[in-house]
Design an enzyme around this catalytic site. Structure first.
Site, PDB file in Angstrom:
ATOM      1  N   CYS A 235       0.843  -1.195   0.000  1.00 31.93           N
ATOM      2  CA  CYS A 235       0.000   0.000   0.000  1.00 31.93           C
ATOM      3  C   CYS A 235       0.880   1.248   0.000  1.00 31.93           C
ATOM      4  O   CYS A 235       1.904   1.307   0.676  1.00 31.93           O
ATOM      5  CB  CYS A 235      -0.979   0.000   1.179  1.00 31.93           C
ATOM      6  SG  CYS A 235      -0.390   0.800   2.661  1.00 31.93           S
ATOM      7  N   GLU A 236       0.471   2.209  -0.801  1.00 25.49           N
ATOM      8  CA  GLU A 236       1.320   3.384  -0.963  1.00 25.49           C
ATOM      9  C   GLU A 236       1.210   4.349   0.213  1.00 25.49           C
ATOM     10  O   GLU A 236       1.986   5.279   0.325  1.00 25.49           O
ATOM     11  CB  GLU A 236       1.004   4.098  -2.277  1.00 25.49           C
ATOM     12  CG  GLU A 236      -0.350   4.773  -2.326  1.00 25.49           C
ATOM     13  CD  GLU A 236      -0.574   5.413  -3.696  1.00 25.49           C
ATOM     14  OE1 GLU A 236       0.068   4.981  -4.666  1.00 25.49           O
ATOM     15  OE2 GLU A 236      -1.404   6.347  -3.773  1.00 25.49           O
ATOM     16  N   HIS A 237       0.245   4.128   1.090  1.00 28.95           N
ATOM     17  CA  HIS A 237       0.111   5.023   2.238  1.00 28.95           C
ATOM     18  C   HIS A 237       1.023   4.644   3.391  1.00 28.95           C
ATOM     19  O   HIS A 237       1.470   5.499   4.144  1.00 28.95           O
ATOM     20  CB  HIS A 237      -1.349   5.043   2.722  1.00 28.95           C
ATOM     21  CG  HIS A 237      -2.279   5.633   1.728  1.00 28.95           C
ATOM     22  ND1 HIS A 237      -3.604   5.267   1.631  1.00 28.95           N
ATOM     23  CD2 HIS A 237      -2.073   6.566   0.767  1.00 28.95           C
ATOM     24  CE1 HIS A 237      -4.171   5.955   0.646  1.00 28.95           C
ATOM     25  NE2 HIS A 237      -3.270   6.731   0.114  1.00 28.95           N
ATOM     26  N   HIS A 238       1.265   3.341   3.556  1.00 20.60           N
ATOM     27  CA  HIS A 238       2.053   2.884   4.702  1.00 20.60           C
ATOM     28  C   HIS A 238       3.239   2.026   4.313  1.00 20.60           C
ATOM     29  O   HIS A 238       4.004   1.604   5.174  1.00 20.60           O
ATOM     30  CB  HIS A 238       1.163   2.080   5.663  1.00 20.60           C
ATOM     31  CG  HIS A 238      -0.049   2.819   6.113  1.00 20.60           C
ATOM     32  ND1 HIS A 238      -1.285   2.688   5.514  1.00 20.60           N
ATOM     33  CD2 HIS A 238      -0.217   3.732   7.108  1.00 20.60           C
ATOM     34  CE1 HIS A 238      -2.168   3.467   6.111  1.00 20.60           C
ATOM     35  NE2 HIS A 238      -1.550   4.111   7.080  1.00 20.60           N
TER      36      HIS A 238
ATOM     37  N   GLN B 199      -5.535  -0.498  -3.745  1.00 16.78           N
ATOM     38  CA  GLN B 199      -6.296  -1.641  -4.265  1.00 16.78           C
ATOM     39  C   GLN B 199      -7.191  -1.219  -5.435  1.00 16.78           C
ATOM     40  O   GLN B 199      -7.264  -1.890  -6.464  1.00 16.78           O
ATOM     41  CB  GLN B 199      -7.132  -2.244  -3.133  1.00 16.78           C
ATOM     42  CG  GLN B 199      -7.953  -3.442  -3.569  1.00 16.78           C
ATOM     43  CD  GLN B 199      -8.684  -4.087  -2.408  1.00 16.78           C
ATOM     44  OE1 GLN B 199      -8.264  -3.958  -1.258  1.00 16.78           O
ATOM     45  NE2 GLN B 199      -9.766  -4.777  -2.693  1.00 16.78           N
TER      46      GLN B 199
ATOM     47  N   HIS C 287      -5.370  -6.045   4.116  1.00 19.85           N
ATOM     48  CA  HIS C 287      -4.345  -5.004   4.210  1.00 19.85           C
ATOM     49  C   HIS C 287      -3.629  -5.089   5.549  1.00 19.85           C
ATOM     50  O   HIS C 287      -4.254  -4.930   6.597  1.00 19.85           O
ATOM     51  CB  HIS C 287      -4.985  -3.621   4.054  1.00 19.85           C
ATOM     52  CG  HIS C 287      -5.521  -3.370   2.681  1.00 19.85           C
ATOM     53  ND1 HIS C 287      -4.966  -2.452   1.828  1.00 19.85           N
ATOM     54  CD2 HIS C 287      -6.535  -3.950   2.003  1.00 19.85           C
ATOM     55  CE1 HIS C 287      -5.625  -2.467   0.672  1.00 19.85           C
ATOM     56  NE2 HIS C 287      -6.589  -3.363   0.761  1.00 19.85           N
TER      57      HIS C 287
ATOM     58  N   CYS D 180      -1.751  -2.958   6.820  1.00 20.47           N
ATOM     59  CA  CYS D 180      -1.791  -1.682   7.541  1.00 20.47           C
ATOM     60  C   CYS D 180      -3.060  -1.579   8.390  1.00 20.47           C
ATOM     61  O   CYS D 180      -3.078  -0.857   9.387  1.00 20.47           O
ATOM     62  CB  CYS D 180      -1.653  -0.500   6.589  1.00 20.47           C
ATOM     63  SG  CYS D 180      -2.931  -0.386   5.335  1.00 20.47           S
TER      64      CYS D 180
HETATM   65 ZN    ZN Z   1      -2.083   1.314   4.070  1.00 19.39          ZN
END
Ligand code: ZN
Length: 219
Positions: A105-108, A147, A175, A177
Site C-alpha cells: 500500500c502506498e500510504h504505509h 487496491q 491489508h 496496515c
Molecule cells: Zn495502508
C-alpha cells in the site's frame, strides 16, 4: 464506442487505443540508496543498525524492494500484446478467478494481498493466455499501490492494450496496515471493483459479468 485520435474519429483497435500505462519509467531501482534509507530508519526507531542481526538488513530490504516494486519498470502491453486469435470469441465472456497477488500500500508501505478476478469481452477474436493475465496483475501489483487503482489499471489495460470490448476486475484483499495497526485490529477483507468499456456502460452486461465472477460474499 468511437475515439477521437488526431482529429479523426475511428473505431478502437488494440493499436489505436491510447496507452493508459504511459507513465514515464523510473530509472533502475537504486539499491544503495534504499540501503542508506533503511539504515536511517533503523536508527530513527532507536535500533542499532550495527548489531549482528541487523547488519545485512539494509541490503536484504533493498533486494526485496527491487523485486516487490519491479512492476514500476514493466508495462502490461508487454504481456497483452501476445494475443492469439480465437474466432468466435466475441460476445463470449472470458473469466479468470482467484489470481493471487501481493502488493504494497502506498500510504504505509505495508503489504496487502489477496485475489483478483478478471472478466472481459474479447473484440476481434483477440484473447490472451491465462499466464499473461497473471503477469499483467503482477505488473500493476508490484508497485506502491491502492487496491482500487490496481483494478482500474488492469481493466484499462485489457481495453487499451488487448482491445477488449469491455473488462471488469474484482479484487478481494487483506491489508496489513489495517490488520497490524491500531486498537481495533481488523481482519476483514476489502472488496473493490472496476469496469471499463461496455461493462462500464451497459448495466445488464455488468450484472452478468459480476455473476460470473461471484464474490466471497455470495459463495
Ligand atoms: Zn495502508
Amino acid at each position: 464506442m468511437l475515439l477521437e485520435i488526431d482529429g479523426f474519429r475511428t473505431e478502437p483497435t488494440a493499436r489505436n487505443l491510447p496507452r493508459r500505462d504511459s507513465a514515464p519509467r523510473p530509472r533502475r531501482i537504486d539499491c544503495p540508496r534504499i540501503e542508506r534509507a533503511v539504515r536511517e530508519i533503523l536508527v530513527a526507531i532507536g535500533e542499532n543498525p550495527d548489531r549482528d542481526g541487523l547488519l545485512e538488513t539494509p541490503a536484504r530490504v533493498a533486494r526485496a524492494y527491487a523485486e516487490v516494486f519491479a512492476g514500476l519498470q514493466q508495462s502490461a502491453s508487454d504481456h497483452l500484446a501476445r494475443v492469439f486469435d480465437h474466432e468466435g470469441a466475441d460476445g463470449d465472456f472470458v473469466v479468470v478467478r482467484d489470481i493471487e497477488f501481493f502488493s504494497v500500500c502506498e500510504h504505509h508501505l505495508l503489504p496487502f494481498f489477496g485475489r483478483v478476478h478478471i472478466v472481459y469481452l474479447p473484440a476481434g477474436g483477440r484473447v490472451v493466455g491465462l499466464s499473461k493475465l497473471a503477469r499483467t496483475v503482477d505488473v500493476f501489483a508490484r508497485r506502491p499501490q491502492l487496491q482500487e487503482r490496481i483494478g482500474s489499471q488492469i481493466a484499462e489495460a485489457l481495453v487499451g492494450d488487448l482491445g477488449a470490448r469491455g473488462a471488469g476486475v474484482v479484487i478481494e484483499a487483506s491489508h496489513m496496515c489495517m490488520m497490524m495497526r491500531g486498537a481495533a485490529k481488523n481482519r476483514s477483507d476489502t472488496v473493490t471493483s472496476a469496469f471499463r468499456g461496455s461493462l462500464q456502460t451497459d448495466a445488464s452486461l455488468r450484472k452478468e459479468a459480476l455473476a460470473l465472477i461471484g464474490s466471497r460474499s455470495d459463495r
